[in-house]
Each structure stands twice: as C-alpha cells, then as structure tokens.
Scaffold this active site. Structure first.
Site, PDB file in Angstrom:
ATOM      1  N   ASP A   1      25.209  20.053   8.053  1.00 31.61           N
ATOM      2  CA  ASP A   1      25.794  18.823   7.473  1.00 31.61           C
ATOM      3  C   ASP A   1      24.735  17.741   7.244  1.00 31.61           C
ATOM      4  O   ASP A   1      25.059  16.609   6.895  1.00 31.61           O
ATOM      5  CB  ASP A   1      26.911  18.288   8.377  1.00 31.61           C
ATOM      6  CG  ASP A   1      26.397  17.897   9.754  1.00 31.61           C
ATOM      7  OD1 ASP A   1      25.186  18.078  10.033  1.00 31.61           O
ATOM      8  OD2 ASP A   1      27.199  17.395  10.567  1.00 31.61           O
TER       9      ASP A   1
ATOM     10  N   HIS B   1       4.298  -6.641   2.641  1.00 34.26           N
ATOM     11  CA  HIS B   1       4.610  -7.383   1.421  1.00 34.26           C
ATOM     12  C   HIS B   1       4.443  -8.901   1.606  1.00 34.26           C
ATOM     13  O   HIS B   1       3.979  -9.595   0.711  1.00 34.26           O
ATOM     14  CB  HIS B   1       6.040  -7.034   1.021  1.00 34.26           C
ATOM     15  CG  HIS B   1       6.447  -7.626  -0.262  1.00 34.26           C
ATOM     16  ND1 HIS B   1       5.761  -7.377  -1.431  1.00 34.26           N
ATOM     17  CD2 HIS B   1       7.456  -8.477  -0.595  1.00 34.26           C
ATOM     18  CE1 HIS B   1       6.342  -8.037  -2.406  1.00 34.26           C
ATOM     19  NE2 HIS B   1       7.356  -8.708  -1.928  1.00 34.26           N
TER      20      HIS B   1
ATOM     21  N   LYS C   1       4.862 -13.517 -13.125  1.00 32.55           N
ATOM     22  CA  LYS C   1       5.820 -12.432 -13.355  1.00 32.55           C
ATOM     23  C   LYS C   1       7.236 -12.861 -12.984  1.00 32.55           C
ATOM     24  O   LYS C   1       7.441 -13.593 -12.024  1.00 32.55           O
ATOM     25  CB  LYS C   1       5.423 -11.229 -12.490  1.00 32.55           C
ATOM     26  CG  LYS C   1       6.416 -10.096 -12.501  1.00 32.55           C
ATOM     27  CD  LYS C   1       5.989  -8.960 -11.587  1.00 32.55           C
ATOM     28  CE  LYS C   1       6.640  -9.058 -10.224  1.00 32.55           C
ATOM     29  NZ  LYS C   1       6.341  -7.904  -9.365  1.00 32.55           N
TER      30      LYS C   1
ATOM     31  N   ASP D   1       1.317 -11.078  -9.804  1.00 30.86           N
ATOM     32  CA  ASP D   1       2.356 -12.094  -9.590  1.00 30.86           C
ATOM     33  C   ASP D   1       1.854 -13.134  -8.602  1.00 30.86           C
ATOM     34  O   ASP D   1       0.830 -12.953  -7.938  1.00 30.86           O
ATOM     35  CB  ASP D   1       3.690 -11.461  -9.130  1.00 30.86           C
ATOM     36  CG  ASP D   1       3.514 -10.558  -7.918  1.00 30.86           C
ATOM     37  OD1 ASP D   1       2.670 -10.869  -7.055  1.00 30.86           O
ATOM     38  OD2 ASP D   1       4.211  -9.527  -7.846  1.00 30.86           O
TER      39      ASP D   1
HETATM   40  C1  R5P Z   1       6.332  -7.417  -5.823  1.00 32.88           C
HETATM   41  O1  R5P Z   1       6.369  -8.563  -5.457  1.00 32.88           O
HETATM   42  C2  R5P Z   1       5.337  -6.415  -5.337  1.00 32.88           C
HETATM   43  O2  R5P Z   1       4.150  -7.018  -4.933  1.00 32.88           O
HETATM   44  C3  R5P Z   1       5.055  -5.377  -6.394  1.00 32.88           C
HETATM   45  O3  R5P Z   1       4.463  -6.017  -7.508  1.00 32.88           O
HETATM   46  C4  R5P Z   1       6.312  -4.709  -6.835  1.00 32.88           C
HETATM   47  O4  R5P Z   1       7.081  -4.319  -5.746  1.00 32.88           O
HETATM   48  C5  R5P Z   1       6.017  -3.524  -7.721  1.00 32.88           C
HETATM   49  O5  R5P Z   1       7.215  -2.975  -8.137  1.00 32.88           O
HETATM   50  P1  R5P Z   1       7.359  -2.213  -9.501  1.00 32.88           P
HETATM   51  O6  R5P Z   1       6.297  -1.175  -9.557  1.00 32.88           O
HETATM   52  O7  R5P Z   1       8.742  -1.630  -9.440  1.00 32.88           O
HETATM   53  O8  R5P Z   1       7.252  -3.204 -10.607  1.00 32.88           O
END
Ligand code: R5P
Length: 300
Positions: free
Chosen positions: A34, A127, A192, A168
């Site tokens: 399962d 992050h 971005k 970004d």
């Molecule tokens: C966003 O703030 C992260 O630093 C990356 O730029 C993001 O997670 C990348 O995601 P994706 O490849 O889906 O655009």
C-alpha cells in the site's frame, strides 16, 4: 561515527562517506504494497554519533517521511547523537505566509524534525537567511558560493567583460557574497515577478549595464522559468554569453528542456539533489558539495 543514507541521494552520501573514510552503514527501507514504509537500522549504533544524509527533494513528502522514520529508528537503537545532512531542504520556499489562509509548511517540517529527535542539521544554500531562525537546534548553513567562485576563476571569467547577475531581488545577498569572493566583481539584479496563481514569471527591463558575459546565480532551478526569462532579457540587453550557476537542481517538469533550449550557454549546478540520467542535458555540469560537507562534519 556512523553514516547512513536515505534513498533520495545515495551518490552524494557515498561521496561524503568516502571523504570521511567511512563506509555507509546499513539500513533497510521496506515498502509495503500500500506504499507505507518500514525502516530498520541494521548496523549497531548504540552510543554512536550518527550522520544521516537525505535530500528532501521531489518527492519531498516521501523523502521527509523516510527521514523521520530513520531518525526515530536510530533514536530507538540508542544513537548518542543524530546529525542530519539535508543538502536540499524541501518546502524551504514556504517559510512564511504569502497570502492569508496559507500554511507555513516549513515550520511544520522544522517542528517534526525537532520532535523526532534530530540533534543537528547541516543544510546548504537555504532560500532565505532567516530559515535557520525557525529551528531550535543547531543548524550549519553551508554555501556553494565558494565552489562557484572557484569555477569562475578556473575559467578566467573574473574579468572586465563579465557581470554577475541575480535573477531576482531575493538573490542580492548571494550575489554580493560571490562578488566579494571574486574581488568585488560588478553585479546587477533583475526585477522578477511571479504570478502566485499561475507560476508565470515576468521581468522588468534592466536599467544597469550588461557586459558581454553575464553570470546568473540562483539558489535553485525548479521549473527553469526564472533562468530562461533572465537569459532572454540579458541577451536582449547586450549579453553575448549567459552562464548559470545554481546550487539546487530541483528540475521540475521540463526544466532540462527549457534550459537546454534557452538562450544560455552553460548551466552549473551541484549534487545536493540527485539528477537522473533522463534529466541530464549537454549544457549541464555538476559540481560536488561532498568535500565541503565532509570537511564540516570533520571540524565539528
Ligand atoms: C526564487 O526566489 C528562487 O530563488 C528561484 O529563483 C526559483 O525558485 C526558481 O524557480 P523556477 O526555476 O521555477 O523559476
């Protein structure tokens, strides 16, 4: 000391073990019909300091459950301490409430890791710099920035034709650190925007000077849209060559295709997330974080 690996990134666990002059200790993950899993520690761990390596990449939920069970089994088998290497920490982008009504998924993960008895975490390029604050246990936050700097120097890209780029605003801190490691190389940032409902990525125009070579640095590549859009706008603004460095190759859906066909020449990632054969593509090169993790474990 004993080192165990979950199933998500065994090649990295083996490389770390090798650099520690250790063999991976044995555990068994049995999957019932399962889908439920039973974890059993086979090697003796009584009074041992134990390291567990498990990347909580896709499928994040499964990899987390497996990790929780491994830690629980180690605890019950008498391990003295349990340090968990989570090279890629799943759910790290859900570290706060973006819109009313959302769960803070990372907080739930952190509380569960603490509840099952983890003593220490080793993670890479989180992050947000604020993520360690969510933990009440020691967390070593390592970064691949020095690996990237080394590669850039090796290729002699730290020259006057090159600009570092954050795709970004959230990546500014990272790009500043890399710039400093490379003797204050110039850097710019792209503005971005991501539509939180559709996931679509758009960027504003670049107001700063783009040099012939642009090196884009990000913490992770998931859909590949951020990088593809960044490469487009950089080329439109005068870059002749776009090189990408990202720590975590999350590579969701058709990211490999987007990257291979995108307006960029090369993509460097690390082995924090295991990349299957089908997801590898000609422009990709993988740098290993195993040495850095092993050194960190040795120095503890
Ligand atoms: C966003 O703030 C992260 O630093 C990356 O730029 C993001 O997670 C990348 O995601 P994706 O490849 O889906 O655009």
């Amino acid at each position: 000391m004993k080192i165990f690996s979950g199933t998500s990134n065994k090649p990295l666990a083996l490389a770390i073990a090798d650099k520690l002059d250790l063999k991976l200790s044995e555990l068994e993950v049995f999957v019932f019909p399962d889908g439920e899993k039973r974890v059993r520690i086979i090697d003796k761990v009584l009074d041992e300091d134990v390291i567990v390596v498990q990347s909580t990449s896709n499928p994040a939920d499964e990899n987390y459950m497996q990790l929780f069970f491994i830690v629980d089994a180690l605890k019950r088998s008498g391990a003295k301490s349990i340090s968990v290497v989570i090279p890629y920490l799943g759910y790290q982008r859900q570290d706060h409430v973006f819109r009313d009504g959302e769960a803070v998924s990372l907080q739930v993960i952190v509380e569960t890791l603490e509840a099952v008895g983890v003593d220490k975490i080793i993670a890479l390029d989180l992050h947000s710099i604020k993520i360690p604050e969510l933990f009440h246990l020691p967390i070593e936050h390592l970064s691949a920035i020095s690996l990237f700097a080394k590669k850039i120097k090796e290729n002699k890209w730290n020259d006057k034709n090159t600009v570092l780029v954050s795709p970004d605003m959230g990546g500014i801190r990272r790009i500043k650190l890399l710039s400093e490691e490379l003797g204050n190389m110039p850097f710019i940032s792209i503005e971005k925007n991501r539509d939180l409902t559709t996931g679509e990525v758009t960027v504003g125009d670049i107001n700063e000077k783009v040099l012939p070579r642009a090196i884009v640095v990000d913490d992770m590549i998931s859909s590949g849209k951020t990088i593809a859009v960044a490469a487009n706008v950089l080329k439109k603004n005068g870059a002749e060559e776009v090189i990408v460095f990202a720590t975590h190759p999350v590579f969701s859906i058709d990211a490999p295709k987007i990257l291979q066909e995108g307006k960029l020449e090369k993509v460097y990632v690390t082995d924090t997330v295991f990349i299957s054969k089908e997801k590898r593509f000609p422009k990709l090169e993988i740098l290993s974080v195993s040495e850095m993790i092993a050194e960190n474990i040795k120095s503890a």
